[in-house]
Motif scaffolding. Structure first.
Motif: not given
Length: 158
Positions: A120, A79-80, A90, A82-87
């Motif tokens: 990451h 889950f973390e 962006e 995935d969030v790092e990939h989103e950041v």
């Protein structure tokens, strides 16, 4: 890094992820080392394409499998990730949208992207790779590697 850890990086999808991490880091460094706007734009286009394809394929092939494990820490890691990939996505889009790829502002943002990316990768290649080894057999990692390569190639083509 201990020899055991180095050898474990070379298994299946983990070897593919490690190779991508090194290639993108080198490419991003070439972007930052260049003072030529056209060269920066061309190299950054490669960084952006590679990172987006890598992230999507990794999420689909590795993170989705970790999401389904019984180990809470493995699920949290996915889950973390995935969030790092989103950041990262962006930041890639913001950099891509900026016109002057040689400006101080663009360079500063690209350097921050590099720092976030390196953080990451460090986390993933230590904690994440350990989790993958705990959850999946060598054979599973090999099969995941083949699927990762196919998925990434498909994303780069499309």
């Amino acid at each position: 890094m201990a020899l055991k850890e180095l050898l474990r990086i070379r298994e299946g999808i983990l070897a593919d992820l490690h190779a991508d991490h090194e290639a993108v880091d080198q490419l991003l460094q070439r972007v930052l080392d260049s003072d030529d706007a056209a060269e920066r734009r061309e190299l950054f286009a490669q960084v952006r394409a590679e990172l987006k394809a890598h992230s999507e394929a990794e999420a689909k092939i590795l993170y989705r499998k970790l999401d389904k494990t019984e180990n809470e820490d493995s699920r949290l890691f996915a889950f973390e990730g995935d969030v790092e990939h989103e950041v990262l996505a962006e930041q890639l889009d913001k950099l891509w949208a900026m016109r002057d790829k040689t400006s101080e502002k663009w360079t500063a943002r690209a350097q921050v992207l590099q720092e976030v990316l390196r953080h990451h990768v460090k986390e993933e290649e230590s904690d994440g790779f350990e989790r993958a080894h705990a959850e999946f057999s060598k054979d599973e990692l090999e099969k995941m590697g083949a699927r990762f390569k196919r998925e990434k190639a498909k994303l780069l083509e499309g």
